[in-house]
Scaffold this motif. Structure first.
Motif, PDB file in Angstrom:
ATOM      1  N   UNK A  46      20.825  25.172  -9.166  1.00 47.92           N
ATOM      2  CA  UNK A  46      21.580  24.877 -10.304  1.00 47.92           C
ATOM      3  C   UNK A  46      21.259  23.252 -10.415  1.00 47.92           C
ATOM      4  N   UNK A  47      20.966  22.544 -11.291  1.00 45.35           N
ATOM      5  CA  UNK A  47      20.869  21.150 -11.385  1.00 45.35           C
ATOM      6  C   UNK A  47      22.230  20.715 -12.200  1.00 45.35           C
ATOM      7  N   UNK A  48      22.763  19.886 -11.649  1.00 47.42           N
ATOM      8  CA  UNK A  48      24.085  19.273 -12.434  1.00 47.42           C
ATOM      9  C   UNK A  48      23.702  18.415 -13.428  1.00 47.42           C
ATOM     10  N   UNK A  49      24.495  18.931 -14.655  1.00 44.11           N
ATOM     11  CA  UNK A  49      24.091  17.766 -15.887  1.00 44.11           C
ATOM     12  C   UNK A  49      25.526  17.171 -16.159  1.00 44.11           C
ATOM     13  N   UNK A  50      25.526  16.192 -17.135  1.00 45.53           N
ATOM     14  CA  UNK A  50      26.564  15.901 -17.612  1.00 45.53           C
ATOM     15  C   UNK A  50      27.790  16.747 -18.076  1.00 45.53           C
ATOM     16  N   UNK A  51      27.147  17.499 -18.767  1.00 45.71           N
ATOM     17  CA  UNK A  51      28.023  18.579 -19.436  1.00 45.71           C
ATOM     18  C   UNK A  51      28.652  19.132 -18.386  1.00 45.71           C
ATOM     19  N   UNK A  52      28.638  19.207 -17.121  1.00 51.92           N
ATOM     20  CA  UNK A  52      29.138  20.030 -16.120  1.00 51.92           C
ATOM     21  C   UNK A  52      30.175  19.318 -15.280  1.00 51.92           C
ATOM     22  N   UNK A  53      30.597  18.020 -15.532  1.00 54.53           N
ATOM     23  CA  UNK A  53      31.370  16.998 -14.840  1.00 54.53           C
ATOM     24  C   UNK A  53      32.966  17.164 -15.150  1.00 54.53           C
ATOM     25  N   UNK A  54      33.753  17.188 -14.372  1.00 54.45           N
ATOM     26  CA  UNK A  54      34.923  17.207 -14.823  1.00 54.45           C
ATOM     27  C   UNK A  54      35.530  15.685 -14.925  1.00 54.45           C
ATOM     28  N   UNK A  55      37.031  15.659 -14.976  1.00 54.49           N
ATOM     29  CA  UNK A  55      37.596  14.279 -15.344  1.00 54.49           C
ATOM     30  C   UNK A  55      36.990  13.227 -14.429  1.00 54.49           C
ATOM     31  N   UNK A  56      36.851  13.600 -12.986  1.00 55.34           N
ATOM     32  CA  UNK A  56      36.521  12.489 -11.805  1.00 55.34           C
ATOM     33  C   UNK A  56      35.025  12.113 -11.866  1.00 55.34           C
ATOM     34  N   UNK A  57      34.307  12.927 -12.692  1.00 55.46           N
ATOM     35  CA  UNK A  57      32.847  12.490 -12.662  1.00 55.46           C
ATOM     36  C   UNK A  57      32.185  13.215 -11.815  1.00 55.46           C
ATOM     37  N   UNK A  58      32.524  14.205 -11.329  1.00 50.11           N
ATOM     38  CA  UNK A  58      31.893  15.121 -10.246  1.00 50.11           C
ATOM     39  C   UNK A  58      31.910  16.689 -10.991  1.00 50.11           C
ATOM     40  N   UNK A  59      30.901  17.433 -10.523  1.00 53.36           N
ATOM     41  CA  UNK A  59      30.774  18.725 -10.765  1.00 53.36           C
ATOM     42  C   UNK A  59      31.994  19.468 -10.684  1.00 53.36           C
ATOM     43  N   UNK A  60      32.382  20.039 -11.688  1.00 51.59           N
ATOM     44  CA  UNK A  60      33.506  20.910 -11.944  1.00 51.59           C
ATOM     45  C   UNK A  60      33.262  22.225 -10.740  1.00 51.59           C
ATOM     46  N   UNK A  61      34.483  22.344 -10.110  1.00 54.70           N
ATOM     47  CA  UNK A  61      34.639  23.229  -9.034  1.00 54.70           C
ATOM     48  C   UNK A  61      34.189  24.588  -9.500  1.00 54.70           C
ATOM     49  N   UNK A  62      34.607  24.847 -10.696  1.00 57.45           N
ATOM     50  CA  UNK A  62      34.253  26.142 -11.004  1.00 57.45           C
ATOM     51  C   UNK A  62      32.756  26.625 -11.358  1.00 57.45           C
ATOM     52  N   UNK A  63      32.141  25.655 -11.693  1.00 53.44           N
ATOM     53  CA  UNK A  63      30.550  25.555 -11.699  1.00 53.44           C
ATOM     54  C   UNK A  63      29.720  25.557 -10.519  1.00 53.44           C
TER      55      UNK A  63
END
Length: 131
Positions: free
Chosen positions: A40-57
């Motif tokens: 999976x490629x991390x997209x901007x829509x996958x970021x949490x409030x800290x600017x990193x990929x949401x742990x759930x994703x």
């Protein structure tokens, strides 16, 4: 059918109906008896409030590999639980790869280890699934 052909047929059947994985751009690059590799490629829509990929994703990409691996023997099973340790962040553009490997299987129950690594081969998460 050979065990490999069964695993491939299971993959094709499962992913054809997996709207969640498809919407996240998760793709399977390899599957075999008790094993699966997905990216999976991390997209901007996958970021949490800290600017990193949401742990759930991050967990979702591992869970997709887990589901393909634990069903690859055509003994339909679902998750009975999992544990995940997120050890590093994922960022926009990172390609996360989850490689599921069967640790134990008896009938419809099993244990699977799924490390998740980024495109630089840095460990991002460790997932253990129970089916």
């Amino acid at each position: 059918m050979t065990p490999q052909q069964i695993a491939e047929a299971v993959r094709d059947t499962m992913l054809a109906k997996d709207h969640a994985s498809r919407s996240l751009g998760i793709e399977c690059s390899a599957v075999g008896p008790g094993a699966a590799t997905v990216q999976m490629t991390v997209r901007e829509t996958m970021l949490n409030g800290f600017g990193s990929c949401h742990g759930g994703l991050i967990t979702t990409v591992a869970d997709t590999a887990f589901g393909l691996a634990c069903n690859s023997h055509i003994v339909w099973t679902v998750a009975s639980g999992f544990d995940v340790a997120i050890v590093a962040p994922g960022y926009v553009g990172d390609v996360l790869t989850a490689r599921a490997a069967e640790v134990s299987r008896a009938g419809g129950t099993g244990a699977y280890d799924i490390p998740v690594r980024n495109h630089a081969d840095k460990l991002v998460a460790v997932f253990r699934g129970r089916s």
